[in-house]
Scaffold this motif. Sequence first.
Motif, PDB file in Angstrom:
ATOM      1  N   GLU A  27       0.856  -1.218  -0.044  1.00  0.00           N
ATOM      2  CA  GLU A  27       0.151  -0.047  -0.064  1.00  0.00           C
ATOM      3  C   GLU A  27       0.825   1.219   0.072  1.00  0.00           C
ATOM      4  O   GLU A  27       0.666   2.502  -0.610  1.00  0.00           O
ATOM      5  CB  GLU A  27      -0.879   0.195   1.240  1.00  0.00           C
ATOM      6  CG  GLU A  27      -1.793  -0.998   0.882  1.00  0.00           C
ATOM      7  CD  GLU A  27      -3.005  -1.158   2.175  1.00  0.00           C
ATOM      8  OE1 GLU A  27      -2.343  -0.647   3.478  1.00  0.00           O
ATOM      9  OE2 GLU A  27      -4.254  -1.674   2.210  1.00  0.00           O
ATOM     10  N   LYS A  28       2.105   1.119   0.816  1.00  0.00           N
ATOM     11  CA  LYS A  28       3.049   2.446   0.714  1.00  0.00           C
ATOM     12  C   LYS A  28       3.472   2.669  -0.710  1.00  0.00           C
ATOM     13  O   LYS A  28       3.659   3.591  -1.184  1.00  0.00           O
ATOM     14  CB  LYS A  28       4.098   2.205   1.817  1.00  0.00           C
ATOM     15  CG  LYS A  28       3.590   1.950   3.396  1.00  0.00           C
ATOM     16  CD  LYS A  28       3.428   3.384   3.700  1.00  0.00           C
ATOM     17  CE  LYS A  28       2.993   3.305   5.317  1.00  0.00           C
ATOM     18  NZ  LYS A  28       2.546   4.685   5.664  1.00  0.00           N
ATOM     19  N   MET A  29       3.806   1.395  -1.309  1.00  0.00           N
ATOM     20  CA  MET A  29       4.413   1.637  -2.718  1.00  0.00           C
ATOM     21  C   MET A  29       3.427   2.100  -3.627  1.00  0.00           C
ATOM     22  O   MET A  29       3.617   2.919  -4.568  1.00  0.00           O
ATOM     23  CB  MET A  29       4.917   0.372  -3.260  1.00  0.00           C
ATOM     24  CG  MET A  29       6.008  -0.284  -2.475  1.00  0.00           C
ATOM     25  SD  MET A  29       6.722  -2.063  -3.396  1.00  0.00           S
ATOM     26  CE  MET A  29       7.269  -1.290  -5.006  1.00  0.00           C
ATOM     27  N   LEU A  30       2.041   1.978  -3.409  1.00  0.00           N
ATOM     28  CA  LEU A  30       0.929   2.436  -4.429  1.00  0.00           C
ATOM     29  C   LEU A  30       0.892   3.820  -4.299  1.00  0.00           C
ATOM     30  O   LEU A  30       0.172   4.274  -4.900  1.00  0.00           O
ATOM     31  CB  LEU A  30      -0.208   1.598  -4.266  1.00  0.00           C
ATOM     32  CG  LEU A  30      -0.208  -0.033  -4.627  1.00  0.00           C
ATOM     33  CD1 LEU A  30      -1.247  -0.671  -4.347  1.00  0.00           C
ATOM     34  CD2 LEU A  30       0.227  -0.107  -5.988  1.00  0.00           C
ATOM     35  N   GLU A  31       1.410   4.402  -3.137  1.00  0.00           N
ATOM     36  CA  GLU A  31       1.301   5.854  -2.795  1.00  0.00           C
ATOM     37  C   GLU A  31       2.053   6.603  -3.881  1.00  0.00           C
ATOM     38  O   GLU A  31       2.014   7.732  -3.772  1.00  0.00           O
ATOM     39  CB  GLU A  31       1.478   6.117  -1.535  1.00  0.00           C
ATOM     40  CG  GLU A  31       0.647   5.696  -0.321  1.00  0.00           C
ATOM     41  CD  GLU A  31       0.892   5.967   1.048  1.00  0.00           C
ATOM     42  OE1 GLU A  31       1.908   6.742   1.140  1.00  0.00           O
ATOM     43  OE2 GLU A  31       0.227   5.516   1.841  1.00  0.00           O
ATOM     44  N   MET A  36       0.422   0.831 -10.234  1.00  0.00           N
ATOM     45  CA  MET A  36      -0.882   0.200 -10.114  1.00  0.00           C
ATOM     46  C   MET A  36      -0.722  -1.175  -9.517  1.00  0.00           C
ATOM     47  O   MET A  36       0.484  -1.716  -9.582  1.00  0.00           O
ATOM     48  CB  MET A  36      -1.594  -0.060 -11.523  1.00  0.00           C
ATOM     49  CG  MET A  36      -0.918  -0.806 -12.249  1.00  0.00           C
ATOM     50  SD  MET A  36      -1.901  -0.878 -13.860  1.00  0.00           S
ATOM     51  CE  MET A  36      -2.916  -2.214 -13.460  1.00  0.00           C
ATOM     52  N   PHE A  37      -1.744  -1.885  -8.854  1.00  0.00           N
ATOM     53  CA  PHE A  37      -1.549  -3.063  -8.306  1.00  0.00           C
ATOM     54  C   PHE A  37      -2.095  -4.335  -8.993  1.00  0.00           C
ATOM     55  O   PHE A  37      -3.225  -4.180  -9.794  1.00  0.00           O
ATOM     56  CB  PHE A  37      -2.348  -2.921  -6.863  1.00  0.00           C
ATOM     57  CG  PHE A  37      -2.458  -4.455  -6.061  1.00  0.00           C
ATOM     58  CD1 PHE A  37      -1.167  -4.809  -5.482  1.00  0.00           C
ATOM     59  CD2 PHE A  37      -3.485  -5.014  -5.930  1.00  0.00           C
ATOM     60  CE1 PHE A  37      -0.873  -5.860  -4.862  1.00  0.00           C
ATOM     61  CE2 PHE A  37      -3.546  -6.180  -5.025  1.00  0.00           C
ATOM     62  CZ  PHE A  37      -2.123  -6.733  -4.626  1.00  0.00           C
ATOM     63  N   THR A  49     -13.013  -9.881   6.279  1.00  0.00           N
ATOM     64  CA  THR A  49     -12.525  -8.474   6.081  1.00  0.00           C
ATOM     65  C   THR A  49     -12.299  -8.207   4.583  1.00  0.00           C
ATOM     66  O   THR A  49     -11.773  -7.132   4.355  1.00  0.00           O
ATOM     67  CB  THR A  49     -11.340  -8.093   6.890  1.00  0.00           C
ATOM     68  OG1 THR A  49     -10.057  -8.841   6.712  1.00  0.00           O
ATOM     69  CG2 THR A  49     -11.810  -8.292   8.357  1.00  0.00           C
ATOM     70  N   GLU A  50     -12.333  -9.059   3.808  1.00  0.00           N
ATOM     71  CA  GLU A  50     -11.879  -8.958   2.424  1.00  0.00           C
ATOM     72  C   GLU A  50     -13.034  -8.634   1.533  1.00  0.00           C
ATOM     73  O   GLU A  50     -14.062  -9.278   1.542  1.00  0.00           O
ATOM     74  CB  GLU A  50     -11.038 -10.316   1.814  1.00  0.00           C
ATOM     75  CG  GLU A  50      -9.641 -10.591   2.622  1.00  0.00           C
ATOM     76  CD  GLU A  50      -9.136 -11.795   2.273  1.00  0.00           C
ATOM     77  OE1 GLU A  50      -7.805 -11.780   1.970  1.00  0.00           O
ATOM     78  OE2 GLU A  50      -9.786 -12.919   2.168  1.00  0.00           O
ATOM     79  N   SER A  51     -12.777  -7.879   0.357  1.00  0.00           N
ATOM     80  CA  SER A  51     -13.887  -7.617  -0.566  1.00  0.00           C
ATOM     81  C   SER A  51     -13.174  -8.136  -1.878  1.00  0.00           C
ATOM     82  O   SER A  51     -12.017  -7.700  -2.269  1.00  0.00           O
ATOM     83  CB  SER A  51     -14.101  -6.051  -0.483  1.00  0.00           C
ATOM     84  OG  SER A  51     -14.408  -5.652   0.613  1.00  0.00           O
ATOM     85  N   PRO A  52     -14.056  -8.780  -2.629  1.00  0.00           N
ATOM     86  CA  PRO A  52     -13.533  -9.376  -4.001  1.00  0.00           C
ATOM     87  C   PRO A  52     -13.118  -8.170  -4.995  1.00  0.00           C
ATOM     88  O   PRO A  52     -13.828  -7.029  -4.901  1.00  0.00           O
ATOM     89  CB  PRO A  52     -14.992 -10.102  -4.545  1.00  0.00           C
ATOM     90  CG  PRO A  52     -15.684 -10.556  -3.223  1.00  0.00           C
ATOM     91  CD  PRO A  52     -15.545  -9.382  -2.362  1.00  0.00           C
ATOM     92  N   GLY A  53     -12.011  -8.267  -5.243  1.00  0.00           N
ATOM     93  CA  GLY A  53     -11.866  -7.580  -6.502  1.00  0.00           C
ATOM     94  C   GLY A  53     -10.566  -6.329  -6.004  1.00  0.00           C
ATOM     95  O   GLY A  53     -10.140  -5.477  -6.567  1.00  0.00           O
ATOM     96  N   LYS A  54     -10.424  -6.200  -4.678  1.00  0.00           N
ATOM     97  CA  LYS A  54      -9.725  -5.370  -3.968  1.00  0.00           C
ATOM     98  C   LYS A  54      -8.062  -5.948  -3.940  1.00  0.00           C
ATOM     99  O   LYS A  54      -7.155  -5.520  -4.820  1.00  0.00           O
ATOM    100  CB  LYS A  54      -9.897  -4.942  -2.811  1.00  0.00           C
ATOM    101  CG  LYS A  54      -9.183  -3.920  -2.117  1.00  0.00           C
ATOM    102  CD  LYS A  54      -9.436  -3.378  -0.861  1.00  0.00           C
ATOM    103  CE  LYS A  54      -8.518  -2.617  -0.213  1.00  0.00           C
ATOM    104  NZ  LYS A  54      -8.867  -1.950   1.083  1.00  0.00           N
ATOM    105  N   TRP A  55      -8.028  -7.024  -3.369  1.00  0.00           N
ATOM    106  CA  TRP A  55      -6.682  -7.664  -3.134  1.00  0.00           C
ATOM    107  C   TRP A  55      -6.515  -8.985  -4.191  1.00  0.00           C
ATOM    108  O   TRP A  55      -5.596  -9.478  -4.795  1.00  0.00           O
ATOM    109  CB  TRP A  55      -6.311  -8.050  -1.753  1.00  0.00           C
ATOM    110  CG  TRP A  55      -5.890  -6.846  -1.159  1.00  0.00           C
ATOM    111  CD1 TRP A  55      -6.884  -6.126  -0.166  1.00  0.00           C
ATOM    112  CD2 TRP A  55      -4.621  -5.951  -0.891  1.00  0.00           C
ATOM    113  NE1 TRP A  55      -5.995  -5.240   0.223  1.00  0.00           N
ATOM    114  CE2 TRP A  55      -4.844  -4.990  -0.034  1.00  0.00           C
ATOM    115  CE3 TRP A  55      -3.529  -6.203  -1.656  1.00  0.00           C
ATOM    116  CZ2 TRP A  55      -3.865  -3.911   0.131  1.00  0.00           C
ATOM    117  CZ3 TRP A  55      -2.528  -5.362  -1.585  1.00  0.00           C
ATOM    118  CH2 TRP A  55      -2.600  -4.089  -0.460  1.00  0.00           C
TER     119      TRP A  55
END
Length: 209
Positions: A27-31, A36-37, A49-55
């Motif tokens: 997340e720090k790198m993506l700043e 892009m990830f 705690t996970e949402s599909p399509g985020k990680w």
Amino acid sequence: MTIAHSQQPLVFIVSGPSGSGKSTLVEKMLEVPGTMFSISCTTRPPRATESPGKWYDFVSEAEFDLRASHGEFLEYARVFGKHLYGTPRRWVEEAARKGLDLVLEIDVQGAEQVKQKLPAAVAIFILPPAREDLERRLRARGQDSEEAIKRRLDRARQEIQRYTEYDFLVVNDDVERAGREVQAIAVGARCLRSRLSERACKILESFGG
């Protein structure tokens, strides 16, 4: 003399034992602007705690096998003999189309496969400050059974022995400092002489270089 320059985006590989804090450092790198990830694909069920399509994109075993048979993955592997994880090739293509650098969060098996296909990829290994800290972090998450924690610690030992296969080693004993380090790696890699920008090439050519 005309100097060739690289317009291909960089690919950053971030690996480290479970509980090392690599997701936070990604997340720090993506700043860093221009990154892009790469969203991984997996057959494991999402955590609360996970949402599909985020990680992760969560798919069935049958769908994963179908995608693999069609050559859609840059790398993939079965982890702990259970669930499959893979990096879709389309993220590399999308990064190239958008002119962005791509960040992959993958394990050492996946990193080895990616480096074979993309030798110029920059590999970063995240190291926990001590084995005891890693065990404490795993227990604090409250996600794993005692057997699973032991399995993750055994795997961590195996993964850490392969740190020499990586270009950079970041010790995550202070998340702010470690975050600055991975950001510095991202920025510094863009200044490698082997990756001259178009602007730099024009300047060099103006001097007859």
